[in-house]
Scaffold this motif. Structure first.
Motif, PDB file in Angstrom:
ATOM      1  N   ALA A 187       3.778   3.341 -10.828  1.00 36.52           N
ATOM      2  CA  ALA A 187       4.116   3.233  -9.602  1.00 36.52           C
ATOM      3  C   ALA A 187       5.277   4.144  -9.461  1.00 36.52           C
ATOM      4  CB  ALA A 187       5.031   1.983  -9.680  1.00 36.52           C
ATOM      5  N   GLU A 188       6.080   4.917 -10.681  1.00 38.79           N
ATOM      6  CA  GLU A 188       6.923   6.094 -11.009  1.00 38.79           C
ATOM      7  C   GLU A 188       6.557   7.287  -9.984  1.00 38.79           C
ATOM      8  OE1 GLU A 188       8.981   6.550 -14.375  1.00 38.79           O
ATOM      9  OE2 GLU A 188      10.975   7.979 -13.514  1.00 38.79           O
ATOM     10  N   VAL A 189       5.297   7.535 -10.376  1.00 37.95           N
ATOM     11  CA  VAL A 189       4.992   8.729 -10.394  1.00 37.95           C
ATOM     12  C   VAL A 189       3.883   8.388  -8.402  1.00 37.95           C
ATOM     13  CG1 VAL A 189       2.027  10.327 -10.880  1.00 37.95           C
ATOM     14  CG2 VAL A 189       3.586   9.430 -12.420  1.00 37.95           C
ATOM     15  N   LEU A 190       3.447   7.416  -8.312  1.00 40.08           N
ATOM     16  CA  LEU A 190       2.267   7.382  -7.091  1.00 40.08           C
ATOM     17  C   LEU A 190       3.732   7.228  -6.410  1.00 40.08           C
ATOM     18  CD1 LEU A 190      -0.389   5.652  -7.743  1.00 40.08           C
ATOM     19  CD2 LEU A 190      -0.255   7.881  -7.516  1.00 40.08           C
ATOM     20  N   GLY A 191       4.943   6.913  -6.621  1.00 37.98           N
ATOM     21  CA  GLY A 191       6.130   5.866  -5.539  1.00 37.98           C
ATOM     22  C   GLY A 191       5.421   5.063  -4.519  1.00 37.98           C
ATOM     23  N   VAL A 192       4.962   4.153  -5.641  1.00 33.24           N
ATOM     24  CA  VAL A 192       4.813   3.658  -4.386  1.00 33.24           C
ATOM     25  C   VAL A 192       5.483   1.663  -5.166  1.00 33.24           C
ATOM     26  CG1 VAL A 192       2.333   4.008  -3.544  1.00 33.24           C
ATOM     27  CG2 VAL A 192       2.708   3.205  -5.420  1.00 33.24           C
ATOM     28  N   PRO A 193       5.173   0.320  -5.087  1.00 36.16           N
ATOM     29  CA  PRO A 193       5.485  -0.240  -5.617  1.00 36.16           C
ATOM     30  C   PRO A 193       4.685  -0.591  -6.660  1.00 36.16           C
ATOM     31  CG  PRO A 193       5.422  -0.772  -3.161  1.00 36.16           C
ATOM     32  CD  PRO A 193       5.329   0.290  -2.951  1.00 36.16           C
ATOM     33  N   GLU A 194       5.174  -1.305  -8.074  1.00 33.33           N
ATOM     34  CA  GLU A 194       3.844  -1.319  -9.071  1.00 33.33           C
ATOM     35  C   GLU A 194       3.371  -3.180  -8.815  1.00 33.33           C
ATOM     36  OE1 GLU A 194       6.899  -2.316 -12.354  1.00 33.33           O
ATOM     37  OE2 GLU A 194       4.751  -3.178 -13.433  1.00 33.33           O
ATOM     38  N   GLY A 195       3.549  -3.602  -7.575  1.00 35.13           N
ATOM     39  CA  GLY A 195       2.517  -4.739  -7.202  1.00 35.13           C
ATOM     40  C   GLY A 195       1.205  -3.847  -6.764  1.00 35.13           C
ATOM     41  N   THR A 196       1.382  -2.764  -5.560  1.00 36.97           N
ATOM     42  CA  THR A 196       0.973  -1.871  -4.936  1.00 36.97           C
ATOM     43  C   THR A 196      -0.497  -1.672  -5.637  1.00 36.97           C
ATOM     44  OG1 THR A 196       2.216  -1.305  -3.307  1.00 36.97           O
ATOM     45  CG2 THR A 196       0.273   0.408  -3.820  1.00 36.97           C
ATOM     46  N   VAL A 197       0.087  -0.739  -7.805  1.00 34.13           N
ATOM     47  CA  VAL A 197      -0.213  -0.228  -8.752  1.00 34.13           C
ATOM     48  C   VAL A 197      -1.645  -1.612  -9.449  1.00 34.13           C
ATOM     49  CG1 VAL A 197      -0.588   0.678 -10.469  1.00 34.13           C
ATOM     50  CG2 VAL A 197       1.268   1.245  -8.787  1.00 34.13           C
ATOM     51  N   LYS A 198      -0.809  -2.467  -9.238  1.00 31.29           N
ATOM     52  CA  LYS A 198      -1.659  -3.792  -9.867  1.00 31.29           C
ATOM     53  C   LYS A 198      -3.405  -3.936  -8.989  1.00 31.29           C
ATOM     54  CE  LYS A 198       2.044  -5.385 -12.131  1.00 31.29           C
ATOM     55  NZ  LYS A 198       2.936  -6.647 -12.110  1.00 31.29           N
ATOM     56  N   THR A 199      -2.856  -3.836  -7.720  1.00 32.63           N
ATOM     57  CA  THR A 199      -3.673  -4.370  -6.673  1.00 32.63           C
ATOM     58  C   THR A 199      -4.942  -3.572  -6.517  1.00 32.63           C
ATOM     59  OG1 THR A 199      -2.014  -5.480  -4.864  1.00 32.63           O
ATOM     60  CG2 THR A 199      -4.266  -4.748  -4.499  1.00 32.63           C
ATOM     61  N   ARG A 200      -4.720  -1.630  -6.416  1.00 27.53           N
ATOM     62  CA  ARG A 200      -5.036  -1.300  -6.770  1.00 27.53           C
ATOM     63  C   ARG A 200      -5.899  -1.301  -7.455  1.00 27.53           C
ATOM     64  NH1 ARG A 200      -1.963   3.785  -4.482  1.00 27.53           N
ATOM     65  NH2 ARG A 200      -1.332   3.749  -2.244  1.00 27.53           N
ATOM     66  N   LEU A 201      -5.214  -1.125  -8.617  1.00 25.83           N
ATOM     67  CA  LEU A 201      -6.184  -1.176  -9.856  1.00 25.83           C
ATOM     68  C   LEU A 201      -6.999  -2.404 -10.390  1.00 25.83           C
ATOM     69  CD1 LEU A 201      -6.309   0.523 -12.568  1.00 25.83           C
ATOM     70  CD2 LEU A 201      -4.622  -0.561 -13.711  1.00 25.83           C
ATOM     71  N   PHE A 202      -7.349  -3.660  -9.894  1.00 25.74           N
ATOM     72  CA  PHE A 202      -7.687  -4.235  -9.630  1.00 25.74           C
ATOM     73  C   PHE A 202      -8.904  -4.647  -9.158  1.00 25.74           C
ATOM     74  CE2 PHE A 202      -8.737  -8.576  -7.076  1.00 25.74           C
ATOM     75  CZ  PHE A 202      -9.903  -9.397  -8.419  1.00 25.74           C
ATOM     76  N   HIS A 203      -8.913  -4.013  -7.225  1.00 27.45           N
ATOM     77  CA  HIS A 203     -10.103  -3.890  -6.509  1.00 27.45           C
ATOM     78  C   HIS A 203     -11.039  -2.133  -6.789  1.00 27.45           C
ATOM     79  CE1 HIS A 203      -9.171  -6.148  -3.525  1.00 27.45           C
ATOM     80  NE2 HIS A 203      -8.093  -5.891  -3.547  1.00 27.45           N
ATOM     81  N   ALA A 204     -10.062  -1.271  -8.044  1.00 25.07           N
ATOM     82  CA  ALA A 204     -10.696  -0.056  -8.345  1.00 25.07           C
ATOM     83  C   ALA A 204     -12.075  -0.672  -9.805  1.00 25.07           C
ATOM     84  CB  ALA A 204      -9.772   0.721  -9.161  1.00 25.07           C
ATOM     85  N   HIS A 205     -10.713  -2.118 -10.907  1.00 24.41           N
ATOM     86  CA  HIS A 205     -11.694  -2.082 -11.187  1.00 24.41           C
ATOM     87  C   HIS A 205     -12.773  -3.002 -11.275  1.00 24.41           C
ATOM     88  CE1 HIS A 205      -8.962  -1.402 -15.341  1.00 24.41           C
ATOM     89  NE2 HIS A 205      -9.532  -0.779 -14.707  1.00 24.41           N
ATOM     90  N   ARG A 206     -13.046  -3.951 -10.084  1.00 16.95           N
ATOM     91  CA  ARG A 206     -13.903  -4.403  -9.885  1.00 16.95           C
ATOM     92  C   ARG A 206     -14.852  -3.409  -8.391  1.00 16.95           C
ATOM     93  NH1 ARG A 206     -12.595  -8.355  -4.678  1.00 16.95           N
ATOM     94  NH2 ARG A 206     -12.844  -6.622  -3.607  1.00 16.95           N
ATOM     95  N   LEU A 207     -14.629  -2.665  -8.473  1.00 17.07           N
ATOM     96  CA  LEU A 207     -16.000  -1.601  -7.899  1.00 17.07           C
ATOM     97  C   LEU A 207     -17.104  -1.145  -9.191  1.00 17.07           C
ATOM     98  CD1 LEU A 207     -13.836   0.044  -4.764  1.00 17.07           C
ATOM     99  CD2 LEU A 207     -16.095  -1.904  -5.089  1.00 17.07           C
ATOM    100  N   LEU A 208     -16.011  -0.987 -10.463  1.00 18.40           N
ATOM    101  CA  LEU A 208     -16.412   0.155 -11.562  1.00 18.40           C
ATOM    102  C   LEU A 208     -17.391  -1.015 -11.821  1.00 18.40           C
ATOM    103  CD1 LEU A 208     -13.783   2.213 -12.909  1.00 18.40           C
ATOM    104  CD2 LEU A 208     -15.665   2.758 -11.342  1.00 18.40           C
ATOM    105  N   ARG A 209     -17.129  -2.489 -12.273  1.00 15.50           N
ATOM    106  CA  ARG A 209     -17.554  -3.170 -12.727  1.00 15.50           C
ATOM    107  C   ARG A 209     -19.129  -3.298 -12.386  1.00 15.50           C
ATOM    108  NH1 ARG A 209     -13.500  -6.134 -13.690  1.00 15.50           N
ATOM    109  NH2 ARG A 209     -13.215  -7.756 -11.986  1.00 15.50           N
ATOM    110  N   LYS A 210     -18.805  -3.833 -10.952  1.00 18.51           N
ATOM    111  CA  LYS A 210     -19.702  -3.972  -9.866  1.00 18.51           C
ATOM    112  C   LYS A 210     -20.883  -2.924  -9.897  1.00 18.51           C
ATOM    113  CE  LYS A 210     -20.880  -5.008  -5.227  1.00 18.51           C
ATOM    114  NZ  LYS A 210     -20.774  -4.967  -3.654  1.00 18.51           N
ATOM    115  N   LYS A 211     -20.425  -1.251 -10.247  1.00 23.08           N
ATOM    116  CA  LYS A 211     -21.454  -0.379  -9.977  1.00 23.08           C
ATOM    117  C   LYS A 211     -21.889   0.106 -11.633  1.00 23.08           C
ATOM    118  CE  LYS A 211     -19.339   2.354  -6.286  1.00 23.08           C
ATOM    119  NZ  LYS A 211     -20.311   2.365  -5.596  1.00 23.08           N
ATOM    120  N   LEU A 212     -21.212  -0.589 -12.676  1.00 26.72           N
ATOM    121  CA  LEU A 212     -21.581   0.387 -14.249  1.00 26.72           C
ATOM    122  C   LEU A 212     -22.039  -1.420 -14.401  1.00 26.72           C
ATOM    123  CD1 LEU A 212     -18.544   1.709 -14.702  1.00 26.72           C
ATOM    124  CD2 LEU A 212     -20.971   2.782 -14.610  1.00 26.72           C
ATOM    125  N   ALA A 213     -22.674  -2.480 -13.750  1.00 26.99           N
ATOM    126  CA  ALA A 213     -22.889  -3.732 -14.028  1.00 26.99           C
ATOM    127  C   ALA A 213     -24.015  -3.658 -15.098  1.00 26.99           C
ATOM    128  CB  ALA A 213     -23.062  -4.540 -13.515  1.00 26.99           C
TER     129      ALA A 213
END
Lengths: 219, 162
Positions: A187-213
């Protein structure tokens, strides 16, 4: 080839490349102050200190060594130019990583229209092979399949999957899941709230799980 | 093993990747070479300086730039809202200032021909209307009498002088 050659993570300490004990390092703050007062050689020391970590961040996002080397230079030049405006209340490493991420995201957006991906052949640190083999269960290997070959294939598929993520999703995946930064650090590096980081990570992992299922089931 | 954990372990494999041999050896040298090259380029081209500053602002301090843009947008919005409020405060049926003027133009009967010459189409139309409507025809045919306080008017071809 040693484990020190592997791409370092921003959270990890700088690799010890010498046999003899290192002299105490000058703190970043002191080097930054020197650069801001006109001593450009102090910036060289900062480059030596952070080049590996910055390169790793950029490389994991681009999966291309040439691009990573080029973008590292662009990052360093932009950081050097912006040094007079750098406020010392932030850490230099965090600030430099923010520049690296922004430069890389900008590069990825500009090159979005490229139809083909330029994925480099990955080289694996042999010292890490044991832990890597642990990941590959016996069941995952086809009869007569070489674990290293299997691993190379997995890495290729993994990198291709990462490349399909959006720039913002890719940045959080690389910093969190590859480089081991905490949500707060990202969050500090990107200059965004921590919640935004968690949301992005959640979506990114979901997409990767789908692609790599299919491949994850084989592990 | 859950897929989440498998994914994280797979992603962790990327930590074992290493840069190409020698790719980080000459970073400082290359940095100074590029810096010198860029300084020469900047000195030669001033638009490039502006562009580079903009890119610096975008890539190095995007939040600061965003704050400036947001402030500018807020000021612009404030001005627009202020102007809009002033416009809305005018009464809906307000008559334009020109229409409220007490200025009147009174024509001499002899000027009728001059008026018709200036606006022939309208004059023809009036004639036709007059033919169709006897009352209107009579009004038009009535000689125009100047009022006592009327301002003098003279026609000088196309130039109207008061």
């Amino acid at each position: 080839m040693s484990s020190a050659d592997a791409l370092p993570s921003p959270a990890a300490p700088a690799p010890d490349r010498t046999k003899s004990p290192d002299p105490p390092q000058e703190p970043d703050e002191s080097l930054v102050a020197k650069v801001q007062s006109g001593d450009t050689s102090a910036f060289d020391q900062l480059i030596e200190r952070y080049k590996g970590r910055l390169y790793a961040t950029i490389y994991h996002m681009t999966s291309n060594h040439e691009d990573a080397a080029d973008l590292l230079q662009e990052t360093l030049i932009r950081a050097f130019r912006a040094m007079p405006r750098f406020r010392r209340d932030a850490r230099f490493s965090t600030w430099a990583h923010r520049i690296a991420i922004n430069v890389t995201i900008n590069h990825l957006r500009q090159n979005k229209r490229r139809a083909t991906l330029s994925l480099d052949q990955m080289e694996i640190d042999p010292n890490e092979l044991d832990s890597i083999r642990e990941l590959l269960s016996e069941q995952s290997l086809r009869p007569g399949e070489d674990p290293e070959h299997r691993l190379a294939n997995l890495q290729k598929i993994l990198n291709e999957s990462i490349q399909t993520l959006s720039e913002n999703h890719r940045a959080v995946v690389v910093m969190h899941s590859v480089q081991g930064l905490t949500h707060a650090q990202i969050a500090e590096v990107l200059g965004v709230p921590e919640g935004t980081v968690k949301t992005r990570l959640f979506h990114a992992h979901r997409l990767l799980r789908k692609k790599l299922a299919r491949h994850l089931k084989e592990l | 093993m859950e897929n989440d954990e498998r994914l994280l372990r797979l992603l962790a494999l990327k930590r074992c990747e290493k840069p190409l041999p020698g790719s980080l050896d000459n970073v400082v040298t290359e940095f100074h070479r590029r810096l010198r090259h860029e300084e020469i380029r900047r000195a030669q081209s001033s638009p490039a300086v502006l562009w580079s500053r903009l890119m610096d602002a975008l890539l190095v301090e995007p939040l600061s730039l965003l704050r400036h843009v947001a402030t500018g947008a807020a000021v612009a919005a404030g001005v627009m809202i202020g102007l809009g409020t002033l416009t809305l405060q005018k009464p809906a049926g307000a008559i334009p200032a020109v229409a409220q003027s007490s200025l009147r133009i009174d024509l001499e009967p002899s000027d009728d021909a001059a008026v018709r010459a200036l606006v022939p189409a309208r004059a023809d139309a009036l004639s036709l209307e007059a033919m169709a409507d006897p009352d209107l025809g009579r009004q038009l045919a009535r000689p125009l009498v100047p009022e006592p306080h009327a301002m003098p008017v003279s026609f000088d071809e196309a130039n109207i002088v008061f």
